[in-house]
Enzyme design. Structure first.
Site, short mmCIF file in Angstrom:
data_model
loop_
_atom_site.label_atom_id
_atom_site.label_comp_id
_atom_site.label_asym_id
_atom_site.label_seq_id
_atom_site.Cartn_x
_atom_site.Cartn_y
_atom_site.Cartn_z
N TYR A 244 0.85 -1.20 0.00
CA TYR A 244 0.00 0.00 0.00
C TYR A 244 0.88 1.24 0.00
O TYR A 244 0.72 2.16 -0.83
CB TYR A 244 -0.91 -0.01 1.23
CG TYR A 244 -1.61 1.31 1.46
CD1 TYR A 244 -2.64 1.72 0.63
CD2 TYR A 244 -1.22 2.17 2.50
CE1 TYR A 244 -3.28 2.95 0.81
CE2 TYR A 244 -1.85 3.39 2.69
CZ TYR A 244 -2.87 3.77 1.85
OH TYR A 244 -3.49 4.98 2.03
O1 LIG Z 1 -2.17 6.94 7.67
C1 LIG Z 1 -2.31 6.25 6.67
O2 LIG Z 1 -1.80 6.56 5.62
C2 LIG Z 1 -3.05 4.96 6.75
O3 LIG Z 1 -3.91 5.03 7.89
C3 LIG Z 1 -4.64 3.86 8.12
O4 LIG Z 1 -3.77 2.78 8.38
P1 LIG Z 1 -3.40 2.43 9.88
O5 LIG Z 1 -2.70 3.55 10.55
O6 LIG Z 1 -2.73 1.13 9.84
O7 LIG Z 1 -4.87 2.38 10.53
P2 LIG Z 1 -5.66 1.18 11.20
O8 LIG Z 1 -5.78 0.05 10.25
O9 LIG Z 1 -6.89 1.74 11.74
O10 LIG Z 1 -4.71 0.73 12.39
C4 LIG Z 1 -4.43 1.63 13.47
C5 LIG Z 1 -3.58 0.96 14.49
O11 LIG Z 1 -4.32 -0.13 15.06
C6 LIG Z 1 -3.55 -1.31 15.01
N1 LIG Z 1 -4.45 -2.46 14.86
C7 LIG Z 1 -5.18 -2.61 13.75
C8 LIG Z 1 -6.04 -3.65 13.60
C9 LIG Z 1 -6.15 -4.58 14.63
O12 LIG Z 1 -6.92 -5.55 14.58
N2 LIG Z 1 -5.40 -4.40 15.75
C10 LIG Z 1 -4.55 -3.36 15.90
O13 LIG Z 1 -3.88 -3.23 16.93
C11 LIG Z 1 -2.61 -1.14 13.86
O14 LIG Z 1 -1.46 -1.93 14.04
C12 LIG Z 1 -2.33 0.35 13.94
O15 LIG Z 1 -1.28 0.57 14.83
C13 LIG Z 1 -5.50 3.54 6.93
O16 LIG Z 1 -6.19 2.32 7.13
C14 LIG Z 1 -4.69 3.44 5.67
O17 LIG Z 1 -5.57 3.26 4.58
C15 LIG Z 1 -3.83 4.65 5.48
O18 LIG Z 1 -4.62 5.72 5.09
#
Ligand SMILES: O=C(O)[C@H]1O[C@H](OP(=O)(O)OP(=O)(O)OC[C@H]2O[C@@H](n3ccc(=O)[nH]c3=O)[C@H](O)[C@@H]2O)[C@H](O)[C@@H](O)[C@H]1O
Length: 433
Positions: A244
């Site tokens: 991504y």
């Molecule tokens: O800033 C971005 O550019 C991206 O932001 C977002 O990604 P992320 O920051 O990864 O958000 P998100 O999935 O909500 O996970 C948040 C936290 O929860 C943790 N997480 C997640 C799932 C889970 O089951 N458990 C968990 O601990 C996980 O490890 C993480 O630490 C957008 O989805 C992406 O499309 C893109 O725009």
């Protein structure tokens, strides 16, 4: 004795020995018959050729119908024009891609509210609950008169048609395959939307006359494995941790070439984990809410040495202000007829909240607002593309267009929970996601 196969499918013409046992009259007759049958065979061949050409054409047509199924026609053009109508002085007409998406819906509403013309495009793919996307579209149509065309940004004909019907001043490009971890499951969907789709869109923008200014969604994930915080736009972005992130980084390079060669005004916005009402069900704050309400366990990832992961969670209203500020200051594209006439702006900005919060704290805020205790499973962060933390430096966007986030996570999640309960009701969203 020739085999049946040889008789039916002679491998060489010499094996076709029809004359061998006949007299000369027969030979004449056969010659005549042979020439008639040759003609007959030719005729058959031509018919078959025409038939296969026609069926190929219809295949091609049905292929383009797949793309164009729900667009075109006088009525459709009327709707597009009406939606693009500007209702304020010096307003803009904006093509918003991904308009039925989370950020797309909010940006479209905000633009429309202040009197700009907005036409949306969205392919309504099934990455997550399509009914939520349709509800967002209804919201846009009913309360704001924004028309969202159902179509894919890979459909060059559709894009050309839209630019034909409306002289868009701006394109707000938010259509993308989102999600960091899903890239391991379906890598090609990222290439399809974030690379191929982006190029198709830029081709349309570069050929449009006048060329629009383009503002598009990059991502905080381009900072990848960087450890120096806060992340600044000038920091290295060559260590993506997920496909991504790699496609978003590629998008930054691709847009640069269109700026350089064709004079397109380009602004890339690195969004930091955007959340809020009408959000994306695949994101942690959303799926945690659903699971907590349904009494299901949630998985909380932890980094090396059990360090909590942290994100610079940014509330949707702040992101919308950043998008509008970027559009307002984007300057003009300089090309026409596909040719650059002079240098055009190329900008990249962080849009974050500048105060990272750990995932367990996010969960505790949700528990408070939902008044339900979460069943938490802590697991080591799998090597699936996640990064341990994000933190935005927003000096540049503040300087350029006064970007200043004002919603902290407590307040933002309260608004999200209120929306969630009103949208999914008090049956805890069972069966709706
Ligand atoms: O800033 C971005 O550019 C991206 O932001 C977002 O990604 P992320 O920051 O990864 O958000 P998100 O999935 O909500 O996970 C948040 C936290 O929860 C943790 N997480 C997640 C799932 C889970 O089951 N458990 C968990 O601990 C996980 O490890 C993480 O630490 C957008 O989805 C992406 O499309 C893109 O725009």
């Amino acid at each position: 004795m020739p085999s049946l196969e040889e008789e039916l499918f002679p491998s060489t013409p010499g094996k076709f020995k029809i004359e061998r046992s006949h007299n000369s009259m027969n030979r004449q007759f056969h010659r005549c018959f042979a020439s008639t049958s040759t003609m007959f065979l030719w005729a058959l061949f031509l018919i078959a050729l025409t038939a296969s050409y026609l069926s190929f054409q219809s295949f091609v047509d049905s292929g383009s119908r797949y793309f164009s199924a729900s667009w075109g026609g006088i009525q459709w053009e009327k709707q597009v024009r009406a939606s693009a109508q500007i209702h304020r002085n010096n307003g803009m007409s904006v093509l918003v891609t991904g308009a039925a998406g989370f950020v797309g819906t909010h940006v479209s509403m905000a633009l429309r509210k202040r009197g700009d013309g907005v036409v949306g495009i969205d392919n309504f793919n099934s990455y997550y609950d399509v009914s939520l996307k349709k509800a967002r579209r209804s919201l846009l149509a009913a309360s704001h008169g924004v028309f969202v065309v159902e179509g894919d940004i890979n459909d060059a004909k559709l894009l050309a048609k839209l630019f034909d019907v409306v002289a868009f001043t701006h394109v707000m490009h938010l259509a993308a395959q989102a999600g960091v971890r899903y890239a391991m499951e379906n890598p090609h969907s990222y290439v399809h939307s974030n690379i191929a789709g982006l190029v198709t869109l830029l081709e349309a923008c570069k050929s449009a006359n006048p060329q629009p200014a383009v503002v598009w969604a990059s991502s905080s994930s381009v900072y990848g494995l960087n450890v120096d915080v806060p992340f600044s736009e000038s920091d290295r972005t060559d260590q993506p941790a997920s496909l991504y992130a790699a496609t978003k980084k590629a998008g930054e390079e691709i847009t640069h070439t269109y700026n350089h060669i064709y004079g397109l005004s380009i602004t890339g916005l690195r969004f930091f984990t955007v959340y809020g009402p009408w959000g994306r069900p695949d994101m942690a704050y959303f799926s945690f809410t659903r699971n907590i309400l349904q009494g299901k366990p949630i998985t909380i990832y932890r980094g090396k040495n059990r360090v909590d992961l942290a994100r610079d969670f940014t509330y949707i209203d702040d992101i919308v202000k950043g998008c509008l500020g970027s559009l307002d200051t984007s300057g003009h594209s300089t090309g026409s007829g596909g040719k650059k006439r002079g240098p055009a702006p190329y900008r990249i900005f962080n849009l974050g909240n500048t105060s990272p919060v750990t995932v367990p704290v996010l969960v505790s805020i949700l528990e408070k607002h939902l008044k339900v205790k979460a069943k938490k499973n802590f697991v080591d962060m799998p090597g699936n593309g996640d990064v341990p933390f994000t933190h935005a430096n927003i000096t540049l966007s503040r300087r350029e267009f006064g970007y200043k986030p004002t919603t902290d996570l407590q307040t933002g999640l309260k608004k999200f929970v209120k929306w969630y309960l009103s949208y999914y009701g008090y049956n805890h969203g069972k069966g709706k996601l």
